[in-house]
Design a protein around this motif. Sequence first.
Motif, PDB file in Angstrom:
ATOM      1  N   ASP A 223       0.875  -1.172   0.000  1.00 23.31           N
ATOM      2  CA  ASP A 223       0.000   0.000   0.000  1.00 23.31           C
ATOM      3  C   ASP A 223       0.918   1.230   0.000  1.00 23.31           C
ATOM      4  O   ASP A 223       1.699   1.426   0.934  1.00 23.31           O
ATOM      5  N   SER A 225       0.622   4.256   0.617  1.00 20.41           N
ATOM      6  CA  SER A 225       0.536   5.239   1.712  1.00 20.41           C
ATOM      7  C   SER A 225       1.299   4.771   2.955  1.00 20.41           C
ATOM      8  O   SER A 225       1.573   5.555   3.853  1.00 20.41           O
ATOM      9  N   THR A 226       1.657   3.460   2.993  1.00 20.93           N
ATOM     10  CA  THR A 226       2.412   2.977   4.161  1.00 20.93           C
ATOM     11  C   THR A 226       3.929   3.064   3.916  1.00 20.93           C
ATOM     12  O   THR A 226       4.720   2.722   4.788  1.00 20.93           O
TER      13      THR A 226
END
Length: 688
Positions: A223, A225-226
């Motif tokens: 992901d 955004s991580t």
Amino acid sequence: MGSCNEADSGSISVINDFEDSQPATPHMEQPKVVGAAAAQAPIISSYNDKIRPLLDVIDRLRLLMVMKEGIQLPTIVVVGDQSSGKSSVLESLAGVNLPRSQGICTRVPLIIRLQNHARQRPELYLEYNGKMVPVEEPQIATAINIATDEVAGPNKSISDTPLTLVVRKDGVPDLTMVDLPGITRVPVHGQPDNIYEQIRDIIMQYITPKESIILNVLSATVDFSTCESIRMSQQVDKNGERTLAVVTKVDRAPEGLVDKVTADDVNIGLGYVCVRNRIGDESYEEARKEEARLFENNAHLSCIDKSIVGVHVLAQKLVHIQANAIAKCLPDIVRNISAKLDENVSELEKMPKALTSIADATQAMMRVIQAAKESLKKLLWRGEFDEYPEDNTTHGTALFVEMLNRFSDELHNCEESNLSKDFLTEEIKGLEDAKGIGLPNFLPCEAFLRILRRKVERISYLPIKFTEMYWDYIEGVVISVVMRHSEMYYHLKVSAKGAAHNLVQKLREQSINRVKELVEMEKLTGYTCSPDYMMEWKKLMNQQDHFINQISGTNYKQPRPCSVNLQGFGEIQVEHLRQHSNVSILQQAFDLKMRMVAYWKIFKVRLVDSMALHLQYGVHNLVNNDIDEIVKELMGPDGHGLEKMLVEYPAVVAKREKLKNSIKVLKESKDSVAKIMDRIVLYDAYLV
Ligand SMILES: Nc1nc2c(ncn2[C@@H]2O[C@H](COP(=O)(O)OP(=O)(O)OP(=O)(O)O)[C@@H](O)[C@H]2O)c(=O)[nH]1
């Protein structure tokens, strides 16, 4: 978004959406794709020959390490979490094997300079630790690992000292990029506990300058955004204006990728490019074919716009971004180099020349002492603080007034306590001790002097304490000024500090003796020509009759008071005085007391005034004459004291060398950019 299944993987075409986000430079053609070179390298691109010389200059400046001189260069910086595929992306762009692994692999910044050249045989070499090591293509990964071990140590630790890999090969894009260690939070065996902080610091050092282009490598399997690398790049490039994302491992997680890159949850201003890198032992040609096939046939990946897929698209975008960045930054680089060069030249000129003879040393020493003398005159005598505006601890004239006021306050507050209960006791005792044959209305002078001596004795520590404190302060200022002026001459600095200390100690001792004399003089004689004394005494004596009446009056109708209010003293206890039946003794004691009070006022003012004049006189002599004694002490009794000055302080030698080196680098840099000034003017004119 382009339609699915329309690209032909056999012939390379460029669909570039970058033009939408970046203005095209009129003098810069879009990079062409040279299909004929496809057999030699995975990426084929000719470089706009207007930009190529500019990139060469930037690379030359990078090689000269002009960045160490504070000049920022436009740099494509490759960042990503550990094992996100950074090295694989670079490998795909360069068409050469770089170290790849599942653990930490890149441990130092690796500057990769790709240069397209027409010769059949590629030229590769590594530059590090001042060496230039030619490398054969199959051995690159091994050579990089060996060089990394040499720069960062053989274990898993990292270093910010860069290696440079130059790849001159037919068909590679003209690009210079820096590969950085992947971000990891967990130290592996042999790594320091603060590995994360170390890697973060290196990355931040490279991506913070606004001239840097951030190539953020993201694995399709995670992901976005991580990703730690996204978090870091957002810290320095909030809106992603200089961030381009490369999504790797698309073969492993094709599903939903199109939505991920379209949604752009992580704010990537320069857009995304999805790639599939070389896997295992594949050749580059095979890898490119596989990549093309994947984006063509995979149900999920074929839906992604062809203008954002494939290593060759990435290459074209990078070339274009780099060209714009260089064109934009060069005018500033030229200006900064000139400014830095001027700054360093003037700093070098200000530095003292190396001393080669005793005559040189004598001259230097005289200059230092003369300059120190002038500074001390300003600070301690004239009250001019322009040389030390911030450091008010050296503002001697102003501080002297404060110290003097404090001394005066202490002197005034140092009156005897419980005055009210013992009123006249000391005076009566003094009169009794001085008793002798004489007329009753004559006050014995000896009684006054005895009391005076005792009073002076009681406060005598104050002027001495003040004198000591004042000379301690003067010593601090003299030493700091002398050391500041002799900063560049190590041995002079050490000797001058000692000589300044000795001089001020001598003056301090003389001054204390003088103050002791002043105190002794006050003990010996009670004298003043001030009319204030008589005025004050008379005023106080006006209360005498009333006071004596209250103690020994014979009006039995009124009870005798236990206290009497005296002007200048307040409420005075008088019960203890009633035991003295001899009124004349009380009258004399009262008189004696009032003389002492009137005289003590004069004494205190005189002491403060004398101290002020004496210390001012001492400082005047110090800054005008005595300071020259430092010269005598430095010369030594036989005149050989300055010989050691010929040996220079290592820090000064190092600073001079550093400045000379910086000037050399900046001059070479200036010469390099001078050769392409006409092009810079061209691009500058466009950008304005
Ligand atoms: N399947 C697949 N594997 C990939 C791809 N790109 C990279 N890999 C693999 O991912 C692993 C890590 O790749 P590297 O290129 O070493 O990653 P890195 O980010 O440079 O690693 P560090 O510098 O150590 O952080 C290697 O085993 C690569 O072969 C890809 O597109 N597809």
